[in-house]
Design a protein around this motif. Sequence first.
Motif, short mmCIF file in Angstrom:
data_model
loop_
_atom_site.label_atom_id
_atom_site.label_comp_id
_atom_site.label_asym_id
_atom_site.label_seq_id
_atom_site.Cartn_x
_atom_site.Cartn_y
_atom_site.Cartn_z
N SER A 2 61.20 40.98 33.26
CA SER A 2 61.06 39.71 32.68
C SER A 2 61.82 38.43 33.36
O SER A 2 62.64 38.51 34.25
CB SER A 2 61.78 39.64 31.21
OG SER A 2 63.27 39.91 31.37
N GLU A 223 56.31 45.06 29.67
CA GLU A 223 56.07 44.91 30.91
C GLU A 223 55.42 46.55 31.35
O GLU A 223 54.48 46.55 32.33
CB GLU A 223 57.63 45.11 31.68
CG GLU A 223 57.87 43.45 31.84
CD GLU A 223 59.26 43.61 32.19
OE1 GLU A 223 59.92 44.52 32.35
OE2 GLU A 223 59.70 42.28 32.38
N TRP A 227 52.10 43.49 30.92
CA TRP A 227 52.30 42.18 30.43
C TRP A 227 53.39 41.44 31.42
O TRP A 227 54.05 42.12 31.75
CB TRP A 227 52.64 42.19 28.94
CG TRP A 227 51.52 42.42 28.03
CD1 TRP A 227 50.85 43.79 28.04
CD2 TRP A 227 51.14 41.64 26.84
NE1 TRP A 227 50.00 43.58 26.89
CE2 TRP A 227 50.06 42.42 26.12
CE3 TRP A 227 51.44 40.52 26.30
CZ2 TRP A 227 49.52 41.90 25.07
CZ3 TRP A 227 50.87 40.03 25.25
CH2 TRP A 227 49.63 41.01 24.51
N GLN A 228 53.01 40.17 31.25
CA GLN A 228 54.02 39.24 32.05
C GLN A 228 55.04 38.93 30.78
O GLN A 228 54.82 38.52 29.70
CB GLN A 228 53.47 37.95 32.60
CG GLN A 228 54.44 37.04 32.86
CD GLN A 228 53.85 35.51 33.28
OE1 GLN A 228 52.78 35.27 32.66
NE2 GLN A 228 54.53 34.82 34.19
N ASP A 320 51.36 33.47 33.81
CA ASP A 320 50.41 34.00 34.95
C ASP A 320 49.02 34.40 34.41
O ASP A 320 48.79 35.25 33.42
CB ASP A 320 50.96 35.39 35.55
CG ASP A 320 49.96 35.99 36.46
OD1 ASP A 320 48.99 35.73 36.81
OD2 ASP A 320 50.38 37.42 36.67
N THR A 325 50.35 37.45 28.58
CA THR A 325 51.87 36.98 28.88
C THR A 325 52.56 37.18 27.43
O THR A 325 51.79 36.89 26.30
CB THR A 325 51.92 35.50 29.07
OG1 THR A 325 51.50 35.72 30.58
CG2 THR A 325 53.37 35.08 29.09
#
Length: 790
Positions: A2, A223, A227-228, A320, A325
């Motif tokens: 993160s 994560e 995912w961002q 991103d 996200t």
Amino acid sequence: MSVTISPTAPPAVRPTPVADRDALLGAVEQRVLWLSTASIHHANHVRPNPLGLKVGGHQASCASMVTIMTQLWFEQLRSEDRVSVKPHASPVLHAINALLGELDPMALAGLREFGGLQSYPSRTKDPDPVDYSTGSVGLGATAPLWGAIARRYVDDHGGRAGTGRQYALIGDAELDEGAIWEAMGDPAVAHLGELVWIVDFNRQSLDRVVPAVSVTKLSAMFEAAGWQVLVAKYGRLLEGLFARQGGERLRARIDTMTNPEYQRLLRSSDEQLVDRICADSWQDLRALLGDVAPAELRAAVGNLGGHDHDALRHAFAAIDDERPTVIFAYTVKGRNLPMEGHPQNHSAQLSPAQFEQYAASAGMDPARPFQLFAADTAEGRLSAARAAQLRREPVQAGGAFTPPSDLGWVPRGTSTTQAALGRTLLDLTRRAPAIAERVVTVSPDVSSSTNLGGWVNKAKVWSAAPSRDWFDDDPETILHWEESAQGRHIELGIAETNLVGLLGELGATWSRWGFPLIPIGVVYDPFIARALEPWNFGMYAGGQSILVGTPSGVTLAAEGGAHQSLLTPAIGLQQPGLLSYEPAFALEVEWMLLECIRRIGVPGGTSAYLRLSTRPVQQDLAAVPALPEARELRRRQVLAGGYLLRSPDGDRPQATIAAMGALVPEAIAARDTLAEAGVHVDVVCVTNAGLLFEALQARTGQGTAEAGGADAGEWILRDILPAHRAAPLVTVLDGHPHTLSFLAGVNGVPPAHLGVSKLGQSGDLESVYRYHGIDAASIVRAVLRGIAQG
């Protein structure tokens, strides 16, 4: 890992244009807070309420979202973006729409009023722009995820849905919902770079400050799913203190506080605030805080990232677009209101005295609470400019589907209604290819076991990121998993909530993008109950789709009680906006599916549910008339709710058996046994209990019947249960017996209702039917008792 977002610099060195912009946004933000708070206050304390019933509203939950939503609508959003707003922040959305000229400001006085603004954002019932209906916790959060897939699918199949981010504004307590984790971890989601979830991380639920909720733990889960993760934790005021000598020690102190301990700071006096920060081993912080004015310290402590435009701006800039996200934006529930930070502020509201004080501090007139900015002010000019940038062209809904009413199929031999579904889809590709091009099937990993294999091989599999089928040259592989952007089947993981969530969004493309689809979801019928609430919510939100439950009932005998559905037949009676069919024969599946297609993708359209079976049935039992006119009458009756399948020639029946679905062969067998004994009965095949109930309601003046697309009225009751043939009635179905119990009221005859009313067990079909009292012998006994008692 993160990424924690911080403002660019402490206030002293920030460029003046940015400071001016944030001051302007701050003024807009305060007006949004005022309007949303006043709207809830008006609903609860100003509007007459003679019965004193609770009206409700969530001023504290609105306050925690005001900065985030102001930053979005007044700086970040583009016209092609879509946003799902957390349910309790609906007054904030309406306040923003009023400022943007999309809502008459006086409509804010109608929050939670009949015909006014809904309690939670509603795409179909609110008068102002709402991208996604929310209200059922967790489902509004996942809607943009499915909306992103639906938008991509439309673009890949000739529509013009365009691009744009799909935002979801989520309360942190919503992350307790299983629907969130089922959705975010589905393999179809990993490539959705347009998807952005913003978590209002205020660390409070309905009852308390949640002690153990942790961004660190949640971040790891996101994560792991690809995912961002971005974190907007502190604002520029706190970051300014951290930048001073000894400031990192203050950061460590606040970082290591439990959630309740931090919340308590917000409700402390100036002296208590310093004492609490410097408690125990943190006494050295007094040197740092001694140079900070009490007002400055108080403002800084509440200055979390979710309340700081610069922190949020940098978070949005860091997104991103190649993967989904999630932004954790730290906030304070009730920010800038008297209940700020209180552990029980979830449903708290300002008292009339507090509201007067708030009005004075905000420079507003409580007698005229819904005032907007003057056009010649900086705030008014910003509102007008953003309104122009966000304005969308009206969507022209596509025309209705006009499938053929009958494909001319004459089923022979033995077949199942489940198999008929796959055949009908393939027949559509030959007889109505333009209609078939709009069909998109969805399955939670049950395509092969629900007879969709042939369709999948023909239509191919749609994927946002197609991959190679490594078994395409294996001669023993029957189901070919060929993925492409042109595929017309979408495969999800085993999660029924995901299935109906995607169906809802695929079923809304006609109104979102002017490109109607025919979404058909297939799921094991026992698991429809697991998906029922989100499916209902999808229909409320305007999605129109077809859900197929198969196999169904205790007819799935060997699978045992765990997979034997008994509640689902009643769905058609109880679910508004739903056309529900249960066919007995293969041809009926074709007619029903074509009718369901005709009724979706248009204003006033309806979703549909087909309950199918894997029981092999001799198709000649259907006795489909050869005469075209008689065949058409049969089709109309099937779609209207039922038809007379067997009747004694010229004789008035001594009883009537009304059967549905897989138990129609049992009813026919019972009829034949009775006939051999000289007892003559009618056999009625019920195909849609809901339509028959509506027809009965219309007869008594309680409602308006819809006769399955044929013509509305009571004619279907006269056709299948005419008064001159009234006799004791036995109803039977593979489901709970109450489903058909209303039929006795058509002619006021003595009834007996057979069905499944106890949990099942594994076994052969004959034993299971006998165990539940729905076999042919049980029907015979019920008929004889009815005749004897009648």
